[in-house]
Design a protein around this motif. Structure first.
Motif, PDB file in Angstrom:
ATOM      1  N   ASN A  54       0.852  -1.200   0.000  1.00 59.24           N
ATOM      2  CA  ASN A  54       0.000   0.000   0.000  1.00 59.24           C
ATOM      3  C   ASN A  54       0.880   1.240   0.000  1.00 59.24           C
ATOM      4  N   GLY A  55       0.252   2.403  -0.099  1.00 59.32           N
ATOM      5  CA  GLY A  55       1.012   3.647  -0.161  1.00 59.32           C
ATOM      6  C   GLY A  55       1.700   3.956   1.159  1.00 59.32           C
ATOM      7  N   THR A  56       1.068   3.568   2.259  1.00 58.41           N
ATOM      8  CA  THR A  56       1.657   3.799   3.575  1.00 58.41           C
ATOM      9  C   THR A  56       2.972   3.035   3.700  1.00 58.41           C
ATOM     10  N   MET A  79      -2.450  19.543   6.652  1.00 58.58           N
ATOM     11  CA  MET A  79      -3.629  19.325   5.808  1.00 58.58           C
ATOM     12  C   MET A  79      -3.323  18.141   4.883  1.00 58.58           C
ATOM     13  N   THR A  80      -3.497  16.963   5.418  1.00 60.01           N
ATOM     14  CA  THR A  80      -3.195  15.750   4.654  1.00 60.01           C
ATOM     15  C   THR A  80      -3.952  14.577   5.259  1.00 60.01           C
ATOM     16  N   PHE A  81      -4.128  13.532   4.470  1.00 61.08           N
ATOM     17  CA  PHE A  81      -4.535  12.258   5.059  1.00 61.08           C
ATOM     18  C   PHE A  81      -3.419  11.862   6.026  1.00 61.08           C
ATOM     19  N   ILE A  82      -3.780  11.197   7.109  1.00 61.04           N
ATOM     20  CA  ILE A  82      -2.831  11.005   8.219  1.00 61.04           C
ATOM     21  C   ILE A  82      -1.679  10.046   7.905  1.00 61.04           C
ATOM     22  N   SER A  83      -1.839   9.234   6.874  1.00 60.03           N
ATOM     23  CA  SER A  83      -0.868   8.173   6.593  1.00 60.03           C
ATOM     24  C   SER A  83       0.608   8.614   6.605  1.00 60.03           C
ATOM     25  N   PRO A  84       0.999   9.650   5.836  1.00 58.65           N
ATOM     26  CA  PRO A  84       2.440   9.976   5.827  1.00 58.65           C
ATOM     27  C   PRO A  84       2.939  10.424   7.198  1.00 58.65           C
ATOM     28  N   VAL A  85       2.067  11.064   7.975  1.00 51.44           N
ATOM     29  CA  VAL A  85       2.473  11.508   9.319  1.00 51.44           C
ATOM     30  C   VAL A  85       2.700  10.276  10.200  1.00 51.44           C
ATOM     31  N   THR A 154       0.765  10.228  -3.599  1.00 48.38           N
ATOM     32  CA  THR A 154      -0.324   9.245  -3.628  1.00 48.38           C
ATOM     33  C   THR A 154      -1.596   9.800  -4.267  1.00 48.38           C
ATOM     34  N   GLU A 155      -1.823  11.112  -4.076  1.00 47.54           N
ATOM     35  CA  GLU A 155      -3.060  11.703  -4.594  1.00 47.54           C
ATOM     36  C   GLU A 155      -2.820  12.455  -5.905  1.00 47.54           C
ATOM     37  N   ALA A 156      -1.618  12.338  -6.437  1.00 48.82           N
ATOM     38  CA  ALA A 156      -1.290  13.188  -7.590  1.00 48.82           C
ATOM     39  C   ALA A 156      -0.629  12.424  -8.725  1.00 48.82           C
TER      40      ALA A 156
HETATM   41  C1  LIG Z   1      -1.938  11.728   1.058  1.00 51.07           C
HETATM   42  C2  LIG Z   1      -1.957  10.249   1.254  1.00 51.07           C
HETATM   43  N1  LIG Z   1      -0.830   9.641   1.670  1.00 51.07           N
HETATM   44  C3  LIG Z   1      -0.778   8.310   1.845  1.00 51.07           C
HETATM   45  C4  LIG Z   1      -1.876   7.511   1.601  1.00 51.07           C
HETATM   46  C5  LIG Z   1      -1.758   6.060   1.910  1.00 51.07           C
HETATM   47  O1  LIG Z   1      -2.054   5.224   0.918  1.00 51.07           O
HETATM   48  P1  LIG Z   1      -2.630   3.757   1.247  1.00 51.07           P
HETATM   49  O2  LIG Z   1      -4.048   3.915   1.652  1.00 51.07           O
HETATM   50  O3  LIG Z   1      -2.449   3.033  -0.031  1.00 51.07           O
HETATM   51  O4  LIG Z   1      -1.784   3.194   2.346  1.00 51.07           O
HETATM   52  C6  LIG Z   1      -3.064   8.104   1.123  1.00 51.07           C
HETATM   53  C7  LIG Z   1      -4.283   7.371   0.759  1.00 51.07           C
HETATM   54  O5  LIG Z   1      -4.858   6.516   1.074  1.00 51.07           O
HETATM   55  C8  LIG Z   1      -3.109   9.507   0.979  1.00 51.07           C
HETATM   56  O6  LIG Z   1      -4.232  10.113   0.562  1.00 51.07           O
END
Ligand SMILES: Cc1ncc(COP(=O)(O)O)c(C=O)c1O
Length: 364
Positions: A54-56, A79-85, A154-156
């Motif tokens: 997955n992207g995480t 201002m982001t989805f929490i995953s990268p943090v 991931t979003e781009a």
């Molecule tokens: C900005 C951002 N980073 C990371 C992810 C993580 O990706 P994944 O859900 O595939 O782990 C997402 C989306 O899901 C995301 O929107």
């Protein structure tokens, strides 16, 4: 119901997945794993690509490959989805938050330098909703302070900055193939880099640091991870990539129509594209300003009552319990747009009539 963002699978997806079933190559090695990495690298124009579950995982892998960990700080927008943090935390480092730009919703590069300390090791720009961060500024700061740059693209996927695909400008770029992304493998991710040494190390770390000895036994020099993607999912990815150009064009056409139909609506701020970028408009977004008359949440209720699925902007991560104590600069724009922003339906297969209906609801 007009969904927010659903995948389009009208090409060779089933044919390639079925081939994996028929040949028994369903697990983590196989021709499609290699092919997906190869074709993806070709599409974004990167030297190395390492596919992940997955992207995480791709983001965590990037941090681990660059040896970012305990005692290090990583600069990121809130201002982001929490995953990268979260991935910064996984490796034991600390996120440091900066504000975003009001027009593009992404990291305000003028606010990075004030947050740099001797502990800063990397900048992690997140290109949310499709608009690229101003990468020249990020790269200049990174050079000045000797920092790594890991792009969360991931979003781009499909977006470009000054003619280059996002993800290829920093030291590493990460992508997601979750079901709502531009292309999907159900779940999946990719790490890309132009540095062969890092690419090889990322592959090694992501496959349990496995070395095969002459007698066929496995040897592991250090702690490794299982971030691998199964061949079956990679098969879907290869098929999805075959149509990616069409998907980007379709999404850009949708954004153009949304912008035309909403441009004169008092109190609605539409999505933009800076002159030096190409925005894939992953999720077409608007701000509901005070002059609009009703609040963002009231507008969402109205859209949803009429069968239009929509989503409020991300809540700032620096306000979430695990991150409340982290360092951050002025967060006024992040706080403001988090209560004004809405993502509107953005599937590749969205029709003109659907966009017209959504906009007629917004025009009141
Ligand atoms: C900005 C951002 N980073 C990371 C992810 C993580 O990706 P994944 O859900 O595939 O782990 C997402 C989306 O899901 C995301 O929107």
């Amino acid at each position: 119901m007009i969904p927010l963002c659903i995948p389009k699978m009208s090409g060779n997806e089933w044919k390639y997945v079925k081939e994996c079933f028929d040949t028994n190559w369903v697990s983590s090695v196989g021709k499609y794993v290699d092919l997906f990495e190869e074709k993806f690298a070709e599409y974004v124009d990167a030297k190395s690509a390492v596919v992940t579950m997955n992207g995480t995982a791709a983001l965590e892998l990037a941090l681990r490959t660059l040896d970012i960990g305990v005692g290090d700080e990583v600069i990121i927008s809130s201002m982001t989805f929490i995953s990268p943090v979260n991935t910064i935390k996984y490796v034991g480092a600390e996120p440091v938050f900066v504000d975003v730009c009001r027009d593009t919703f992404v990291m305000d590069t003028n606010k990075i330098e004030e947050m740099i300390t001797p502990k800063t090791k990397a900048i992690l720009p997140v290109h949310i909703y499709g608009h690229p961060v101003d990468m020249d500024k990020v790269m200049n700061i990174a050079k000045k302070y000797n920092l790594y740059v890991i792009e969360d693209a991931t979003e781009a996927l499909g977006s470009e900055y000054k003619g280059k695909k996002v993800g290829t400008i920093g030291d590493m770029g990460c992508f997601s193939f979750n079901g709502n992304k531009l292309i999907t493998t159900g779940a999946g991710g990719m790490l890309i880099t132009d540095n062969d040494e890092w690419g090889n190390r990322a592959k090694y770390l992501s496959t349990q640091t496995k070395t095969v000895l002459d007698n066929g036994a496995f040897y592991h020099e250090e702690v490794g991870y299982n971030f691998r993607m199964p061949n079956m999912l990679a098969a879907m990815g290869v098929a999805q990539l075959e149509n990616i150009k069409e998907y980007v064009n379709d999404k850009r056409a949708h954004a153009k129509l949304y912008n035309e139909l909403l441009k004169n609506v008092k109190g609605i701020t539409t999505s933009i594209e800076k002159e030096y970028v190409k925005n894939c408009f992953w999720l077409y977004s608007i701000l509901v300003e005070d002059e609009y008359g009703i609040s963002r949440d009231e507008m969402m209720e109205k859209l949803q009552a009429n069968g239009v699925q929509c989503r409020p902007f991300f809540q700032p991560v620096h306000l979430m319990p695990p991150y409340k104590e982290c360092k951050h600069g002025d967060m006024s724009i992040t706080n403001e747009i988090s209560i004004k922003g809405i993502n509107l339906p953005s599937s590749v297969d969205l029709t003109e009539d659907e966009i017209k209906l959504i906009c007629s609801l917004i025009r009141l």
